[in-house]
Design a protein around this motif. Sequence first.
Motif, PDB file in Angstrom:
ATOM      1  N   PHE A   2      98.222 -11.919  73.853  1.00 28.18           N
ATOM      2  CA  PHE A   2      99.341 -11.767  72.913  1.00 28.18           C
ATOM      3  C   PHE A   2      99.943 -13.149  72.635  1.00 28.18           C
ATOM      4  O   PHE A   2     101.048 -13.453  73.094  1.00 28.18           O
ATOM      5  N   PRO A   3      99.228 -14.015  71.890  1.00 31.72           N
ATOM      6  CA  PRO A   3      99.701 -15.396  71.724  1.00 31.72           C
ATOM      7  C   PRO A   3     101.090 -15.484  71.112  1.00 31.72           C
ATOM      8  O   PRO A   3     101.853 -16.392  71.450  1.00 31.72           O
ATOM      9  N   SER A   4     101.463 -14.518  70.260  1.00 33.70           N
ATOM     10  CA  SER A   4     102.776 -14.632  69.601  1.00 33.70           C
ATOM     11  C   SER A   4     103.935 -14.438  70.582  1.00 33.70           C
ATOM     12  O   SER A   4     105.062 -14.817  70.288  1.00 33.70           O
ATOM     13  N   PHE A   5     103.655 -13.878  71.759  1.00 33.18           N
ATOM     14  CA  PHE A   5     104.746 -13.648  72.721  1.00 33.18           C
ATOM     15  C   PHE A   5     105.281 -14.937  73.327  1.00 33.18           C
ATOM     16  O   PHE A   5     106.254 -14.913  74.068  1.00 33.18           O
ATOM     17  N   LYS A   6     104.630 -16.064  73.024  1.00 32.69           N
ATOM     18  CA  LYS A   6     105.135 -17.300  73.631  1.00 32.69           C
ATOM     19  C   LYS A   6     106.526 -17.658  73.109  1.00 32.69           C
ATOM     20  O   LYS A   6     107.239 -18.439  73.718  1.00 32.69           O
ATOM     21  N   LYS A   7     106.923 -17.031  72.007  1.00 31.85           N
ATOM     22  CA  LYS A   7     108.273 -17.292  71.496  1.00 31.85           C
ATOM     23  C   LYS A   7     109.333 -16.491  72.240  1.00 31.85           C
ATOM     24  O   LYS A   7     110.519 -16.745  72.085  1.00 31.85           O
ATOM     25  N   LEU A  51      99.647 -14.248  77.526  1.00 32.99           N
ATOM     26  CA  LEU A  51      99.572 -15.058  76.304  1.00 32.99           C
ATOM     27  C   LEU A  51      98.138 -15.200  75.787  1.00 32.99           C
ATOM     28  O   LEU A  51      97.925 -15.415  74.600  1.00 32.99           O
ATOM     29  N   ALA A  79      96.449 -10.115  69.409  1.00 31.58           N
ATOM     30  CA  ALA A  79      95.641 -10.963  68.522  1.00 31.58           C
ATOM     31  C   ALA A  79      94.607 -11.768  69.296  1.00 31.58           C
ATOM     32  O   ALA A  79      93.652 -12.290  68.713  1.00 31.58           O
ATOM     33  N   ARG A 120      92.954  -2.735  68.264  1.00 30.25           N
ATOM     34  CA  ARG A 120      93.739  -3.703  67.476  1.00 30.25           C
ATOM     35  C   ARG A 120      94.597  -3.003  66.432  1.00 30.25           C
ATOM     36  O   ARG A 120      95.678  -3.475  66.087  1.00 30.25           O
ATOM     37  N   THR A 156     100.013  -6.542  67.784  1.00 28.74           N
ATOM     38  CA  THR A 156     100.328  -7.866  68.349  1.00 28.74           C
ATOM     39  C   THR A 156      99.212  -8.391  69.246  1.00 28.74           C
ATOM     40  O   THR A 156      99.249  -9.539  69.668  1.00 28.74           O
TER      41      THR A 156
END
Lengths: 87, 416
Positions: free
Chosen positions: B326-331, B323, B161, B154, B159
């Motif tokens: 890397f949940p933030s990559f959904k943007k 996702l 997460a 981590r 990223t």
Amino acid sequence: MLIIDCPFCGPRDEREFEYCGPYRERRPDNMDNLSESDFIDYLLVPENPEGVGQEFWWHKRGCGEWLLVVRDTRTHQILSTVEADAE
Amino acid sequence: MEKYSLYSLVRNSFTQHRDWSPAWITHDLKKNYDVIIIGGGGHGLATAYYLAKIHGVANITVLERGWLGGGNVARNTVTIRSNYLRQESIPFFIKSVEMYEGLSKELNFNLMHSRRSMIDIIQTYPKLREIKRKMYVMDIFGATYKPISVSEIRRRIPTLAGGGNDSRLPIIAGMVHPEGAVNRHDAVAWGYARAASSLGVEIHQNTKVNSLLRNDDGTIRGVSTVKGDVLADRVAVAVSGHTTQLTDTVGLRLPLRSFNLSAFVSEPVKPMIDVVVNCPDLGVYLSQTAKGELVIGGAPDPGQSFRRGTNQLVFERTVGAMLELFPSFKKLKLLRQWGGTVDIAPDASPIISETEIPGLYITAGWWGGYKAIPAGGLTFANLIATNTPHQLTKSFTLDRFETLDYILEPGTTTRV
Ligand SMILES: Cc1cc2nc3c(=O)[nH]c(=O)nc-3n(C[C@H](O)[C@H](O)[C@H](O)COP(=O)(O)OP(=O)(O)OC[C@H]3O[C@@H](n4cnc5c(N)ncnc54)[C@H](O)[C@@H]3O)c2cc1C
Ligand SMILES: [Zn+2]
């Protein structure tokens, strides 16, 4: 995504199926008449058509039947779907 | 060959870069060659280069169906690594990774080679066992594969997460492979093409081979192409994914199946990941290019395929898996996607071999064969020139299948 027209359940999407390899004949009964190299050829050399080929799909999350699907490997278009043991 | 350097760049800027000489020379197709190489991908071009360079074979042609860099050499996700399991594989891949590191210099072509480290994210105990075994075997041969803690993962990949204790598959361990690298794929094709051309190799694009030709005594005679017959005593097949289409024309039966493998690329963003991240339990891997795009790869399409497209289901599964971690990559927006046809043997190891047809050689079964281009070319050239397998690939011959002596290779990451 493929839509496979199961003869038992109707058209269903690929998510319900498991691909189970290219078509091949049943394992030969009479192994005594079969040379070792023919048997290895049977085991190892699959159909690999650039075009229309036959393959097994298992309707795993549906009726559970094994299907024989005729599909064009260039376009993924399905030409026919029948029960695997029907012939 | 015009040498590329800072000096040549400056000099050419005075003429608005209009006077650069072509990187490779165009010829008329001859009737006879000493060696015909079918396929102008990474393996075909590298083989031609080493045949000319090391073995001094002068009269070589590479026949390419489409254009240089239109095949898998430029469709892949450029992960270069040597973390394999089998004693037959590891020394070969170590050699290939090493060759890549010096290749920009050797070819005088900037491959933008970038050693990154590859980090494997482990989320199941069976995978952990497999990977530990790989670590012990790799250690014997001198490739590096070391465990790292979850907190260290981590720290190195901020990223990342997802995969916490409350998730479906919590991260339980990780492995670092410091030799892991990426580089620029077109440059590998162009660099080898340019270097081979300067040694006299003829490269013919838009020259599809329709079939192989044999003499009456069974030996190879040449090939039949869209531009007519071309003859040679030695013919080498390096067509990645389309091998059986050619070998079928002379009745050679090979244990290969072809599949579609796809890649997805995001919009470019600022640097956020400087390693190659591989998540074998979820079936997704990614890295960030020098331009800032994420390059994402996943599983092959189910079922054999020559379509070179993308399958919606594979796309959903790959992106869904990404996702989770890397949940933030959904943007992120995905800009491009494509597929490539690769073939694979039942044991997932490559084939670099002579065949039952004297004079016909094949290199095939390259599932993860981008990393293998330098050593694959080197060893295939050796086989063609000397008719004996190179020390590094002597196990990868076709006769292993006659005795079912598989080299089962889980390091070729696939489940087909
Ligand atoms: C999406 C994807 C991701 C991948 N990711 C990786 C990775 O991360 N790491 C890795 O190591 N490998 C990876 N690979 C695998 C790697 O790309 C291939 O194993 C490797 O590129 C194959 O060798 P090549 O470069 O010679 O193939 P190609 O570039 O495909 O060369 C073969 C050439 O033969 C030509 N050809 C075919 N038939 C004929 C004919 N009849 N006549 C004349 N020419 C013909 C084709 O047009 C093609 O140009 C990936 C592949 C794909 C598709
Ligand atoms: Zn059904």
